[in-house]
Scaffold this motif. Sequence first.
Motif, PDB file in Angstrom:
ATOM      1  N   THR A  13       0.839  -1.205   0.000  1.00  0.00           N
ATOM      2  CA  THR A  13       0.000   0.000   0.000  1.00  0.00           C
ATOM      3  C   THR A  13       0.869   1.248   0.000  1.00  0.00           C
ATOM      4  N   GLU A  14       0.319   2.313  -0.579  1.00  0.00           N
ATOM      5  CA  GLU A  14       0.963   3.614  -0.523  1.00  0.00           C
ATOM      6  C   GLU A  14       0.584   4.288   0.799  1.00  0.00           C
ATOM      7  N   LYS A  15       1.527   4.982   1.397  1.00  0.00           N
ATOM      8  CA  LYS A  15       1.256   5.710   2.628  1.00  0.00           C
ATOM      9  C   LYS A  15       0.377   6.917   2.332  1.00  0.00           C
ATOM     10  N   ASP A  16      -0.689   7.079   3.093  1.00  0.00           N
ATOM     11  CA  ASP A  16      -1.563   8.243   2.950  1.00  0.00           C
ATOM     12  C   ASP A  16      -1.008   9.340   3.848  1.00  0.00           C
ATOM     13  N   ARG A  17      -0.069  10.086   3.306  1.00  0.00           N
ATOM     14  CA  ARG A  17       0.601  11.107   4.109  1.00  0.00           C
ATOM     15  C   ARG A  17      -0.257  12.372   4.212  1.00  0.00           C
ATOM     16  N   SER A  18      -0.091  13.063   5.325  1.00  0.00           N
ATOM     17  CA  SER A  18      -0.729  14.370   5.472  1.00  0.00           C
ATOM     18  C   SER A  18      -0.015  15.368   4.567  1.00  0.00           C
ATOM     19  N   SER A  19      -0.663  16.490   4.314  1.00  0.00           N
ATOM     20  CA  SER A  19      -0.033  17.524   3.486  1.00  0.00           C
ATOM     21  C   SER A  19       1.253  18.025   4.137  1.00  0.00           C
ATOM     22  N   LEU A  20       1.280  18.097   5.465  1.00  0.00           N
ATOM     23  CA  LEU A  20       2.488  18.513   6.173  1.00  0.00           C
ATOM     24  C   LEU A  20       3.604  17.508   5.955  1.00  0.00           C
ATOM     25  N   SER A  21       3.304  16.219   6.138  1.00  0.00           N
ATOM     26  CA  SER A  21       4.304  15.169   5.961  1.00  0.00           C
ATOM     27  C   SER A  21       4.863  15.177   4.544  1.00  0.00           C
ATOM     28  N   GLU A  22       3.976  15.313   3.560  1.00  0.00           N
ATOM     29  CA  GLU A  22       4.410  15.311   2.166  1.00  0.00           C
ATOM     30  C   GLU A  22       5.288  16.517   1.864  1.00  0.00           C
ATOM     31  N   SER A  23       4.924  17.676   2.364  1.00  0.00           N
ATOM     32  CA  SER A  23       5.720  18.874   2.090  1.00  0.00           C
ATOM     33  C   SER A  23       7.098  18.779   2.737  1.00  0.00           C
ATOM     34  N   ILE A  24       7.168  18.184   3.929  1.00  0.00           N
ATOM     35  CA  ILE A  24       8.459  17.980   4.595  1.00  0.00           C
ATOM     36  C   ILE A  24       9.343  17.067   3.747  1.00  0.00           C
ATOM     37  N   PHE A  25       8.772  15.960   3.278  1.00  0.00           N
ATOM     38  CA  PHE A  25       9.532  15.018   2.450  1.00  0.00           C
ATOM     39  C   PHE A  25      10.068  15.706   1.199  1.00  0.00           C
ATOM     40  N   ARG A  26       9.190  16.371   0.471  1.00  0.00           N
ATOM     41  CA  ARG A  26       9.600  16.980  -0.798  1.00  0.00           C
ATOM     42  C   ARG A  26      10.686  18.036  -0.571  1.00  0.00           C
TER      43      ARG A  26
END
Length: 608
Positions: free
Chosen positions: A408-421
Amino acid sequence: MLAGATIAEAQTTAWKPVGDKIKTRWASQVDPAKPLPEYPRPQLIRPGWQNLNGLWDYAITPKTISDIPPATFDGKILVPFAVESSLSGVGRTVGRDSLLWYRRMVPFSAKLKSEKTLLHFGAVDWECDIYVNGKRAGSHQGGYDPFSFDITPLLVKGEQQEIVVRVWDPTSDGPQPRGKQLKQPRGIWYTPVTGIWQTVWLEKVPTSYIESTKNTPDIDRNVVTVSAVAQNAQEGDILRIRAWDKTTMMSEKEVALDATAELPVVNTVLWEPGNPYLYELTVALVRKNKVVDEVRSYFAMRKISRKADAQGIQRMLVNDKFVFQYGPLDQGWWPDGLYTAPTDSALLFDIQKTRDMGFNMIRKHVKVEPARWYYHCDRLGMLVWQDMPSGDLGNQWESRPGVEGKGTEKDRSSLSESIFRREWKAIMDANHNFPSIVVWVPFNEAWGQFKTEEITKWTEDHDPSRLVNSASGGNFHYVGDIIDIHNYPMPVMPAPKLYGKEQVIVLGEFGGLGLPVEGHTWQEKDNWGYQTFKNADELTQRYEGFMNDLVDLIKKGLSAAVYTQTTDVEVETNGLMTYDREVIKIPVEKLEAVHGKLYNSSLVEMKK
């Protein structure tokens, strides 16, 4: 205090490593007056700088929104060693509910009194606010990328300047990249790392200065492309870029500030394992034919690509030649310094021993190293696969390609995704110029893996000069350049006829042959390995059998393999070396000999 002793001498004699865990031989070589004194940024060199590593005041306080430093501090910490480490002299945990504070009165060197002064941090894990003489200089999030602030307006008269750093790091309680750190370490998960863990330093620059450079080799056209970012430039300023072969200038170009220069490389010598040839580079900011600022750097002529062999199977190429890439999974941890090697000699040791053992590649596993580590790889000719440090775990993993619907793909929060990117981009940008890095790895297994196809395409677009391994051993989406399986302990590979026509086939992790060595383990009992042996002879026999298996797999379509791992780490005893680097479990000469058969070019016939 002894008569005649200075305050600094008294402070350094009070420092000592803490804890009862094993240590490396280099721990005794750490000088608390000047730990890790080497220039920290080999790809952008200026002469005017001041190392701020050493003893700082520290305090651990409850987490609040206050930006006021504590009235009193708990003691001294040796920067740049994380507060949890032995070499910090502290050995305390912090956690998400606390803040870590640093303070130092900096003797401001006269040689730094110039138009501008920059304060640099190699890395601080994870969120920090910086204050100079009581005023806020800036903040930063990201535990693996360097950052800096112009502190010129905050300086005061006199020889002493106060620097305060406020750090918050939730470790495994937050969504941010944190690699192998866990608040309750066990198995393959290790002690948290909080705060400053790379060199802190000051640099003098002119009012208009070069902030960064970017160079990319093109061996097909025998040129290197170079661009730069300049701060506070004026209209009419240009860049003057020169490429040097040792002391001989090969080419020179002058271009506008927003342009990219193409410099011819004469009689090109290619960089590759066994021949790590480096060229020099100078980049100057020029105003009315006068050099305003100049930095020194280096580059190498190297190409990483892929192409079908005679069987139609994609192969990984170095400089248009098939080179089987074989290296250890390198965690980059130290029993005394955790994320931070005790000395530069220690940092170099692991790379040198890896090369001596006959490996030609290192997979840097869910961690990013200081710039000097990549510089040593560049000098020694080691290929590097660079992982993005993982974080925000929790999605389901399917370790076999072709098994649809389970991963499965992780359903990241917008905060988590922005931190990663933000942090992945910063890591790629900061390390772009190191020729040793040939593969980017955004995800490991299913550790926070999300939007795989989108992230892979974004990584490819951001740096088309390297290959992208979208998910090493992870949930497979058949994007990027590589399909990568993990298997313990035996070497295996995905079916070439099914997967090798479109992607390079690699074995991203295997092995994990464990051998705890008495007197050289993190703890006396309950150590762990994927398969544990009682003696070195049994371990060696098993390992040699794996190498014979790899030869057969190379003929069938395997382009690379990664053995777990360089050293033991904490309770994990899968290393070719013990955690303290004192015992090499299989003789270096035997490893070099058995690895030699993997690089026989006749194993693979390439498509004409």
